[in-house]
Design a protein around this motif. Sequence first.
Motif, PDB file in Angstrom:
ATOM      1  N   GLU A   1       0.857  -1.192   0.000  1.00  0.00           N
ATOM      2  CA  GLU A   1       0.000   0.000   0.000  1.00  0.00           C
ATOM      3  C   GLU A   1       0.880   1.225   0.000  1.00  0.00           C
ATOM      4  O   GLU A   1       2.111   1.135   0.112  1.00  0.00           O
ATOM      5  CB  GLU A   1      -0.891  -0.004   1.248  1.00  0.00           C
ATOM      6  CG  GLU A   1      -0.089   0.000   2.545  1.00  0.00           C
ATOM      7  CD  GLU A   1      -0.917  -0.260   3.779  1.00  0.00           C
ATOM      8  OE1 GLU A   1      -2.136  -0.063   3.722  1.00  0.00           O
ATOM      9  OE2 GLU A   1      -0.327  -0.657   4.803  1.00  0.00           O
TER      10      GLU A   1
ATOM     11  N   THR B   1      -4.438   3.443  -0.780  1.00  0.00           N
ATOM     12  CA  THR B   1      -4.568   2.066  -1.248  1.00  0.00           C
ATOM     13  C   THR B   1      -4.207   2.009  -2.727  1.00  0.00           C
ATOM     14  O   THR B   1      -4.576   2.890  -3.494  1.00  0.00           O
ATOM     15  CB  THR B   1      -6.022   1.575  -1.067  1.00  0.00           C
ATOM     16  OG1 THR B   1      -6.412   1.770   0.297  1.00  0.00           O
ATOM     17  CG2 THR B   1      -6.162   0.107  -1.425  1.00  0.00           C
TER      18      THR B   1
ATOM     19  N   GLY C   1      -8.907  -0.239   2.847  1.00  0.00           N
ATOM     20  CA  GLY C   1      -9.221   1.099   2.374  1.00  0.00           C
ATOM     21  C   GLY C   1     -10.719   1.342   2.310  1.00  0.00           C
ATOM     22  O   GLY C   1     -11.438   0.585   1.650  1.00  0.00           O
TER      23      GLY C   1
ATOM     24  N   SER D   1      -7.504   7.247  -1.870  1.00  0.00           N
ATOM     25  CA  SER D   1      -7.611   7.571  -0.447  1.00  0.00           C
ATOM     26  C   SER D   1      -8.806   8.487  -0.223  1.00  0.00           C
ATOM     27  O   SER D   1      -9.417   8.987  -1.163  1.00  0.00           O
ATOM     28  CB  SER D   1      -6.327   8.237   0.059  1.00  0.00           C
ATOM     29  OG  SER D   1      -6.084   9.446  -0.626  1.00  0.00           O
TER      30      SER D   1
ATOM     31  N   ARG E   1     -10.458   5.252   2.531  1.00  0.00           N
ATOM     32  CA  ARG E   1      -9.465   4.986   3.047  1.00  0.00           C
ATOM     33  C   ARG E   1      -9.679   5.622   3.847  1.00  0.00           C
ATOM     34  O   ARG E   1      -9.616   6.152   3.117  1.00  0.00           O
ATOM     35  CB  ARG E   1      -8.214   4.968   2.488  1.00  0.00           C
ATOM     36  CG  ARG E   1      -6.897   4.837   2.930  1.00  0.00           C
ATOM     37  CD  ARG E   1      -5.820   4.632   2.371  1.00  0.00           C
ATOM     38  NE  ARG E   1      -4.890   3.896   2.535  1.00  0.00           N
ATOM     39  CZ  ARG E   1      -4.151   3.461   2.743  1.00  0.00           C
ATOM     40  NH1 ARG E   1      -3.932   3.354   2.680  1.00  0.00           N
ATOM     41  NH2 ARG E   1      -3.376   2.781   2.846  1.00  0.00           N
TER      42      ARG E   1
END
Length: 287
Positions: free
Chosen positions: A184, A189, A210, A247, A287
């Motif tokens: 990651e 992610t 996430g 994210s 995320r």
Amino acid sequence: MPDRVLVTLDHEVLDADAPFLHADDLAVVRGDGVFETLLVRDGRARVVEGHLSRLVLSARALGLPAPVLDDWRLAIEMAAEEWGTEKEGALRLVLTRGRESGDKPTAFVMVGPVADRVRQVRESGLSVMTLERGFSVDLSARAPWQLLGAKTLSYATNMAALRYAANLGADDVIFVSSEGNVLEGPRSTVVIVRDRTLITPPPAQGILMGTTQRALFDVAGSARFDCRYETLRPADLIAADGVWMVSSVTLAARVHTLDGLALPEPKVSEEFAELVERAIDSDSAGR
């Protein structure tokens, strides 16, 4: 509109510029706590339930008191309302073990502005380098006290990796395991596109699940994408039809350069970005 918003779990709106944490709070002296970061857009926090679910799991992993979710929901709503609708905000949920000299946790919600960097990488993408994370993919199962699946306040290693990459001219990092598997990013992610399939590494390999990636997978089927969790190697990123860092606040940043190698513009770039937008707008987004 305020520059910062601070709301306690007693549902008080405080002066965000006034002192709040005690010097002996274990978040400060040991990084002993957990957090979540949500996007606020149009006066509403996005993917709330997914973040609250992960907050519960992280708190459980650290042995913190179970969060009372209705208290957090109300504090989130109050903070987003105080922030307003003029521009996006980054909303943090913070839960610490509390003061070293105390006996109760510290908990609050804070909203601040979204960094200029976020808007830039949403539009232009980013350059990424792979860095070794220093553990095996089975460490999470063998050593749960390492807290690999929890979103803790102990982010010193992640920030050090980003500074290291910046010194070498890269915008971001993708961690790889000691076996060479893709893990990651320090704050995102990894999702690749292969034909009409979205693929991300399995969380069982010591990866934080996430929330935005899960929300994306929830809506992708309606756009004729398949979704899979699959072990990836750096070569799979190079061979993919597209690579994104996903994210909660940045949303989707396309990787245009990986370890100095330019990656071609994916045919599905616009479609992917639109899917992420749909995901965070969905009532089922979690995320």
